[in-house]
Design an enzyme around this catalytic site. Structure first.
Site, PDB file in Angstrom:
ATOM      1  N   CYS A   1       0.832  -1.209   0.000  1.00 38.26           N
ATOM      2  CA  CYS A   1       0.000   0.000   0.000  1.00 38.26           C
ATOM      3  C   CYS A   1       0.862   1.252   0.000  1.00 38.26           C
ATOM      4  O   CYS A   1       1.743   1.418   0.853  1.00 38.26           O
ATOM      5  CB  CYS A   1      -0.915   0.001   1.228  1.00 38.26           C
TER       6      CYS A   1
ATOM      7  N   CYS B   1      -2.190   6.508   6.303  1.00 38.30           N
ATOM      8  CA  CYS B   1      -3.443   5.928   6.795  1.00 38.30           C
ATOM      9  C   CYS B   1      -3.297   5.394   8.217  1.00 38.30           C
ATOM     10  O   CYS B   1      -4.128   5.650   9.080  1.00 38.30           O
ATOM     11  CB  CYS B   1      -3.887   4.829   5.840  1.00 38.30           C
TER      12      CYS B   1
ATOM     13  N   CYS C   1      -2.741  -0.181   8.805  1.00 35.82           N
ATOM     14  CA  CYS C   1      -1.938  -1.417   8.770  1.00 35.82           C
ATOM     15  C   CYS C   1      -0.566  -1.128   9.351  1.00 35.82           C
ATOM     16  O   CYS C   1       0.350  -0.718   8.625  1.00 35.82           O
ATOM     17  CB  CYS C   1      -1.803  -1.930   7.336  1.00 35.82           C
TER      18      CYS C   1
ATOM     19  N   CYS D   1      -7.240  -0.109  -1.406  1.00 34.60           N
ATOM     20  CA  CYS D   1      -6.820  -0.611  -0.097  1.00 34.60           C
ATOM     21  C   CYS D   1      -6.587  -2.106  -0.225  1.00 34.60           C
ATOM     22  O   CYS D   1      -7.487  -2.847  -0.625  1.00 34.60           O
ATOM     23  CB  CYS D   1      -7.884  -0.316   0.963  1.00 34.60           C
TER      24      CYS D   1
ATOM     25  N   GLN E   1     -18.197 -10.646  11.986  1.00 34.19           N
ATOM     26  CA  GLN E   1     -16.740 -10.638  11.911  1.00 34.19           C
ATOM     27  C   GLN E   1     -16.295 -10.177  10.526  1.00 34.19           C
ATOM     28  O   GLN E   1     -16.871 -10.575   9.515  1.00 34.19           O
ATOM     29  CB  GLN E   1     -16.188 -12.030  12.197  1.00 34.19           C
TER      30      GLN E   1
ATOM     31  N   TYR F   1     -23.106 -12.749  24.610  1.00 35.64           N
ATOM     32  CA  TYR F   1     -22.702 -11.774  23.589  1.00 35.64           C
ATOM     33  C   TYR F   1     -22.791 -12.433  22.207  1.00 35.64           C
ATOM     34  O   TYR F   1     -21.834 -12.427  21.424  1.00 35.64           O
ATOM     35  CB  TYR F   1     -21.271 -11.276  23.839  1.00 35.64           C
TER      36      TYR F   1
ATOM     37  N   GLU G   1     -27.843 -11.271  23.692  1.00 35.09           N
ATOM     38  CA  GLU G   1     -27.155 -10.133  23.080  1.00 35.09           C
ATOM     39  C   GLU G   1     -27.933  -8.872  23.439  1.00 35.09           C
ATOM     40  O   GLU G   1     -29.173  -8.869  23.461  1.00 35.09           O
ATOM     41  CB  GLU G   1     -27.100 -10.312  21.558  1.00 35.09           C
TER      42      GLU G   1
ATOM     43  N   CYS H   1     -11.138 -10.407  21.711  1.00 31.03           N
ATOM     44  CA  CYS H   1     -10.486  -9.535  20.735  1.00 31.03           C
ATOM     45  C   CYS H   1      -9.462  -8.627  21.402  1.00 31.03           C
ATOM     46  O   CYS H   1      -8.879  -7.760  20.750  1.00 31.03           O
ATOM     47  CB  CYS H   1     -11.527  -8.694  19.978  1.00 31.03           C
TER      48      CYS H   1
END
Length: 453
Positions: free
Chosen positions: A75, A81, A84, A162, A285, A314, A335, A410
């Protein structure tokens, strides 16, 4: 005599580690320096920008000797940006760093002893993997620009292409930009809260190659919307064009209400043998290839024999729930977002699964309430947001004492915090820890943990 460290001075530093956000870490004697835009193994000349008692921050002035793990990034906007952080780092080294990140959090924060973290499960082709993109739209020097916010700023970096998004996105961006410019549609301003168009969101169903285009507007109507529809319809992959109405002055991207301009109100994504309806507001996801890897690992860790009662806390739109329902006697999902629960019920019907039951509300309230009514789980799966599990839910897990807990996380730091409670207060042991690279070229990592009573 110990060297006095001063701001604005230049030092030669070897980068020996990477921080939680992907910044480089080096040393001047025992003094730690954090430096952005460098890689593990680089030797750099650094100018210190901030000096504290035992650590400081700096910026690279010159790359003296590149890391042996450096590679050419795909990129051209990588530095501007900031999305990444690791694109110039060899992918195998990225996976190794992420495994160590999880291991460090579990030992340092969670005080988990003798923990073995398996090698990170990565992608064969770690590019163009994202099925969702959210682009702010702003006026820049009198021109409509669509892109991403620069790091720690509200300045939009225009995006031409991208390498982690779906390739069709660049075509959609150009058509939306041409439409907004041709018809002089007003563009949202963060400070004044005036202007109509705020964001462009694109969702893609990778298996069916169905695409949803959603424009977020600060109002109820879009002038000349029929012209936008005609332009986007020329791309045969587009099956849904939606307006999202967001009139609040808040950095939250989406409002609660949507209007369908063309096609369907949702698109379909497939994970394994299961199909899911994905609406504009539904969480899903962002990496469908690795989602299948993650959910299969959750199913493996649960070790179901078609005789178990399972809770999925969740649960979102029921993705993990339905994976589990293929092997469980009964799956209960909870949820907090009502729309997601409606999606979960629809997805269960879509896949012909009748052994599920979904509840809208807080997991820490619904699960204890049903536990008192006799709903006892053999296995509980938790997939909380970044802040981790609510304290009340952890206390409920302790009381319910299921034989197995499968924790999908996460954020390694909040995972470690919650595992400390489950191992030291609730009597569980960590059996397996498996990182899964859901976000190649970034500092983020998903982790799945199997705990047994």
């Amino acid at each position: 005599m110990k060297e006095e460290i001063q701001k604005s001075q230049h030092y030669e530093i070897k980068i020996i580690d990477m921080g939680e956000g992907g910044e480089g870490i080096g040393k001047i004697n025992d003094f730690t320096v954090f430096i952005p835009d460098v890689l593990l193994g680089d030797r750099v000349e650094v100018c210190l920008t901030k000096v504290k008692k035992s650590y400081g921050f700096g910026k690279m002035v010159r790359l003296i000797e590149p890391s042996p793990y450096r590679q050419e990034g795909k990129c051209v906007q990588e530095k501007e940006c900031g999305g990444c952080q690791f694109q110039s780092l060899n992918y195998c080294k990225q996976l190794e760093w992420k495994r160590k990140k999880v291991e460090n959090c579990l030992t340092r924060i969670g005080k988990i002893e003798n923990v073995t973290v398996a090698p990170t499960l990565g992608m064969e082709e770690p590019y163009h993997y994202r099925n969702k993109a959210q682009y702010p739209i702003r006026m820049v020097d009198g021109k409509v620009e669509i892109g991403f916010f620069a790091p720690k700023s509200r300045r939009v970096i225009p995006v031409t292409d991208c390498c982690i998004q779906h390739p069709i996105n660049s075509q959609i961006i150009q058509r939306v930009k041409d439409f907004l410019t041709q018809y002089e549609i007003s563009i949202y301003n963060d400070e004044s809260h005036r202007g109509l168009v705020r964001h462009l969101m694109i969702k893609t169903g990778y298996k069916a190659q169905d695409v949803m285009v959603c424009l977020v507007i600060n109002g109820k109507h879009m002038p000349h919307s029929e012209a936008l529809v005609e332009s986007l319809k020329e791309l045969p992959e587009i099956k849904s064009i939606v307006l999202n109405h967001h009139t609040d002055k808040t950095p939250v991207i989406l409002g609660k209400d949507c209007t369908v301009l063309y096609g369907h109100e949702s698109i379909t994504e497939q994970i394994g043998d299961l199909k899911f309806k994905v609406s504009p507001l539904a969480f899903f996801q962002v990496n469908p290839t690795q989602t299948e890897v993650l959910y299969q690992k959750a199913l493996d860790f649960a070790e179901l024999t078609e005789d178990e009662i399972v809770w999925d806390a969740y649960c979102g739109i029921g993705t993990i729930s339905l994976f589990l329902a293929q092997k469980a006697k009964k799956v209960y999902g909870v949820e907090i977002i009502p729309e997601a629960i409606e999606n979960a019920k629809e997805n269960a019907k879509l896949n012909g699964l009748t052994n599920t039951e979904f509840y809208a509300g807080k997991a820490e309230e619904i699960i204890p309430e049903l536990y008192k009514k006799g709903v006892v789980a053999d296995t509980i799966v938790v997939d909380p947001p970044r802040k981790g599990c609510d304290e009340k839910l952890l206390e409920t897990l302790k009381v319910m004492a299921p034989q197995k807990i499968v924790y999908v996380s996460c954020d390694p730091a909040t995972l470690a915090r919650d595992l400390a409670y489950l191992t030291k207060e609730a009597g569980y042991s960590v059996e397996e820890v498996q990182p899964v690279d859901m976000f190649p070229h970034s500092a983020h990592i998903e982790t799945i943990v199997k705990l047994s009573k």
